[in-house]
Enzyme design. Structure first.
Site, PDB file in Angstrom:
ATOM      1  N   LEU A  52      13.453 -59.491 100.009  1.00  0.00           N
ATOM      2  CA  LEU A  52      13.658 -59.627  98.816  1.00  0.00           C
ATOM      3  C   LEU A  52      14.889 -60.437  98.192  1.00  0.00           C
ATOM      4  O   LEU A  52      15.885 -61.170  98.934  1.00  0.00           O
ATOM      5  CB  LEU A  52      15.343 -58.164  98.325  1.00  0.00           C
ATOM      6  CG  LEU A  52      14.509 -56.883  98.690  1.00  0.00           C
ATOM      7  CD1 LEU A  52      15.504 -55.572  98.830  1.00  0.00           C
ATOM      8  CD2 LEU A  52      13.010 -56.096  97.628  1.00  0.00           C
ATOM      9  N   ASP A  53      15.222 -61.517  97.013  1.00  0.00           N
ATOM     10  CA  ASP A  53      15.533 -62.064  96.724  1.00  0.00           C
ATOM     11  C   ASP A  53      16.980 -62.315  96.652  1.00  0.00           C
ATOM     12  O   ASP A  53      17.555 -60.742  96.845  1.00  0.00           O
ATOM     13  CB  ASP A  53      15.047 -62.882  95.621  1.00  0.00           C
ATOM     14  CG  ASP A  53      15.185 -62.171  94.679  1.00  0.00           C
ATOM     15  OD1 ASP A  53      16.386 -61.263  94.090  1.00  0.00           O
ATOM     16  OD2 ASP A  53      13.767 -62.431  93.750  1.00  0.00           O
ATOM     17  N   LEU A  54      17.868 -62.844  96.632  1.00  0.00           N
ATOM     18  CA  LEU A  54      19.251 -63.311  96.631  1.00  0.00           C
ATOM     19  C   LEU A  54      19.647 -61.925  95.872  1.00  0.00           C
ATOM     20  O   LEU A  54      20.654 -61.337  95.505  1.00  0.00           O
ATOM     21  CB  LEU A  54      19.961 -64.519  96.286  1.00  0.00           C
ATOM     22  CG  LEU A  54      21.414 -64.174  96.065  1.00  0.00           C
ATOM     23  CD1 LEU A  54      21.989 -64.716  97.531  1.00  0.00           C
ATOM     24  CD2 LEU A  54      21.630 -65.570  95.796  1.00  0.00           C
ATOM     25  N   SER A  56      18.138 -59.888  94.112  1.00  0.00           N
ATOM     26  CA  SER A  56      17.512 -58.241  93.974  1.00  0.00           C
ATOM     27  C   SER A  56      18.497 -57.377  95.728  1.00  0.00           C
ATOM     28  O   SER A  56      18.989 -57.855  96.050  1.00  0.00           O
ATOM     29  CB  SER A  56      15.869 -58.540  94.586  1.00  0.00           C
ATOM     30  OG  SER A  56      15.291 -59.490  93.460  1.00  0.00           O
TER      31      SER A  56
END
Length: 191
Positions: A52-54, A56
């Site tokens: 999951l990106d920063l 998200s």
């Protein structure tokens, strides 16, 4: 009488908050998800299943078992559900394009389904299902689509993963727990 341990030995779940990177360490000094977990998770080499990106948040599984991780991330094996807020007016044409696929940086990005679940001002809340996860998949897909009113790119403002397979997120942000053996078995039975 001894208590029987019904926790999985293979899987644990974290409800990842916004602002944490999904990596063991970060050369930029940003907070990592391992700061939310007991030190033994890092020391015993538990690895995240997917990313999951920063910006998200939501459901993130960890395992020490490579076979389990591969089974849950192999395209087509496991449906992941996300709830997102998009800046812009999402219409039927956008939904059809998202299902058919759009090109972004050499990738064809598509979803299995899109369901409108809310509105607020110039924002649309959607429930998205995918069975693969390319880098920043959902964010890139929607930024490739234009708002029909303002002709600007749609933008994902908030992205939360709420389920993987039949496992639904059920803990508060920043918290973790083992899956139960029953949850593990249900999750893995269809892979």
């Amino acid at each position: 009488m001894d208590e029987i341990n019904t926790d999985s030995k293979k899987l644990l779940v974290l409800n990842k908050p916004k602002g944490y990177v999904v990596t063991r360490s970060d050369e930029l000094g940003r907070k990592t998800v391992y700061e939310l977990l007991p030190s033994w998770v890092f020391e015993d080499n538990w690895m995240p299943i997917g990313r999951l990106d920063l910006e998200s948040k939501g459901l993130l599984l960890f395992t020490q078992d490579g076979k389990t991780g591969n089974a849950l991330t192999k395209p087509g094996n496991c449906i992941k559900v996300y709830e997102i807020w998009v800046r812009g007016y999402v219409n039927t044409e956008h939904i059809n394009c998202a299902i058919k696929g759009v090109e972004s940086k050499g990738d064809i990005l598509k979803v299995l389904s899109v369901e409108k679940i809310g509105f607020g001002g110039a924002k649309t809340k959607l429930r998205i299902k995918i069975d693969e996860g390319k880098n920043r998949h959902i964010r890139r897909l929607f930024s490739a689509l234009k708002d029909p009113k303002f002709w600007t790119s749609l933008k994902v403002l908030n992205l939360t993963r709420v389920s993987i397979g039949n496992f639904k997120l059920d803990i508060k942000s920043g918290k973790w727990r083992y899956l139960t053996l029953e949850e593990e078995q249900r999750l893995m039975e269809n892979l």
